[in-house]
Design an enzyme around this catalytic site. Structure first.
Site, PDB file in Angstrom:
ATOM      1  N   TYR A 293      31.130 119.960  28.239  1.00  0.00           N
ATOM      2  CA  TYR A 293      31.799 121.236  28.550  1.00  0.00           C
ATOM      3  C   TYR A 293      30.766 122.174  29.164  1.00  0.00           C
ATOM      4  O   TYR A 293      29.863 122.642  28.478  1.00  0.00           O
ATOM      5  CB  TYR A 293      32.398 121.800  27.260  1.00  0.00           C
ATOM      6  CG  TYR A 293      33.081 123.146  27.357  1.00  0.00           C
ATOM      7  CD1 TYR A 293      33.523 123.679  28.569  1.00  0.00           C
ATOM      8  CD2 TYR A 293      33.326 123.877  26.206  1.00  0.00           C
ATOM      9  CE1 TYR A 293      34.164 124.910  28.619  1.00  0.00           C
ATOM     10  CE2 TYR A 293      33.976 125.114  26.246  1.00  0.00           C
ATOM     11  CZ  TYR A 293      34.381 125.625  27.458  1.00  0.00           C
ATOM     12  OH  TYR A 293      35.006 126.836  27.502  1.00  0.00           O
TER      13      TYR A 293
ATOM     14  N   LYS B 101      34.385 118.861  31.331  1.00  0.00           N
ATOM     15  CA  LYS B 101      35.182 120.060  31.586  1.00  0.00           C
ATOM     16  C   LYS B 101      34.290 121.017  32.366  1.00  0.00           C
ATOM     17  O   LYS B 101      33.297 121.534  31.847  1.00  0.00           O
ATOM     18  CB  LYS B 101      35.640 120.701  30.273  1.00  0.00           C
ATOM     19  CG  LYS B 101      36.372 122.028  30.465  1.00  0.00           C
ATOM     20  CD  LYS B 101      36.715 122.672  29.118  1.00  0.00           C
ATOM     21  CE  LYS B 101      37.354 124.037  29.315  1.00  0.00           C
ATOM     22  NZ  LYS B 101      37.667 124.707  28.028  1.00  0.00           N
TER      23      LYS B 101
END
Length: 298
Positions: free
Chosen positions: A137, A165
């Site tokens: 992330y 992400k």
């Protein structure tokens, strides 16, 4: 690389609190079931939208269990287990794995701003300690540290680091990540408004906030693009664009929790230091107008 499919729409699930400010696990379960019934493939629990910075680890583990029990085999559950301490992240990810979650989301370490070589060491150590598939992330606006494409490419060679992400608003960087990483490494937009552009760069889907409200529509947009119906995908994107923007008129998750409250969900206020989910009158009026225009309020 570990074979895993987290789907197209991953919802960064908001955490409900009761009037006393405690986690409401019953509402969390109901919300989880609602989301998987309305377009969500995977629930990402205890990420930014889930207010992970103000949750205790014990609360997080209980949330993982509550959401897993609620959705059973109907949807996957990904645990947010990142930390700016490598040792703590390893322990949290191992505990989540023992609970039976489907994957782990690991945020770039925040505040201490590791150099790129240290990021490789950090994520490599966590990946070596578990068998869970891992979603990296990257959100430098929150962490103060940007995970660079060449670093992602090196991490993508680790079998259980399977996806990223990407939430820094930089499409050039997203292009470089896609160019330098293996084809089977999944790239997800971390911003609803950039999902369609990122699909054109080879992204698989989105880790979404708006999917709390329009999960089925996001799923339809991504499926249309995948099927080659770019015009349909564009039409959905443009129709939803005001929602994408209004959900970030102030710090996430304040607006989305307010929107859910307006729909009748008992979400409670955000925990301090966030200023609760009561927007200024002007922003609340703006949010209501967008929700009304999209027929999201009864």
């Amino acid at each position: 690389m570990t074979t895993v499919d987290f789907g197209r729409v991953l919802t960064a699930m908001a955490t409900p609190f009761n009037a006393a400010g405690d986690v409401d696990y019953d509402v969390a379960g109901k919300l989880a079931r609602h989301l998987v019934d309305h377009g969500t493939d995977t629930l990402v629990v205890c990420g930014t939208t889930g207010e992970s910075p103000t949750l205790t680890w014990d609360e997080e583990y209980r949330l993982f269990q509550s959401v897993m029990a609620a959705v059973a085999d109907r949807g996957q559950v990904m645990a947010g287990t990142g930390s700016n301490s490598t040792r703590e992240a390893i322990e949290a990810t191992q505990k989540a794995e023992a609970l039976g979650v489907d994957g782990a989301m690991l945020v770039v370490p925040y505040y201490n701003k590791p150099p790129q070589a240290a990021l490789i060491d950090h994520f490599s150590a966590i990946a070596a300690a578990v068998e869970l598939p891992i979603l990296l992330y990257n959100v430098p606006g929150r962490t103060g540290c940007n995970l660079l494409p060449e670093t992602v490419a090196k991490l993508a060679t680790i079998p259980n680091i399977v996806a990223l992400k990407q939430a820094n608003g930089n499409l050039d960087q997203a292009s470089e990540i896609r160019r330098q990483s293996p084809a089977e490494f999944a790239l997800y937009s971390g911003e609803d408004s950039l999902t369609l552009p990122m699909l054109s760069l080879g992204a698989k889907g989105v880790v979404s906030v708006a999917s709390h409200l329009v999960g089925a529509e996001l799923q339809a947009m991504i499926q249309a693009f995948s099927a080659g119906d770019v015009q349909k995908a564009t039409d959905i994107h443009l129709r939803l664009m005001p929602l994408f923007k209004v959900l970030f008129v102030t710090t996430n998750p304040i607006p989305v929790k307010a929107a859910l409250q307006l729909q009748g969900w008992e979400m409670g206020e955000c925990r301090p230091p966030l200023s609760g989910n009561v927007l200024t009158d002007e922003l609340l009026t703006q949010l209501k107008a967008v929700l009304t225009d999209l027929s999201l309020l009864s």
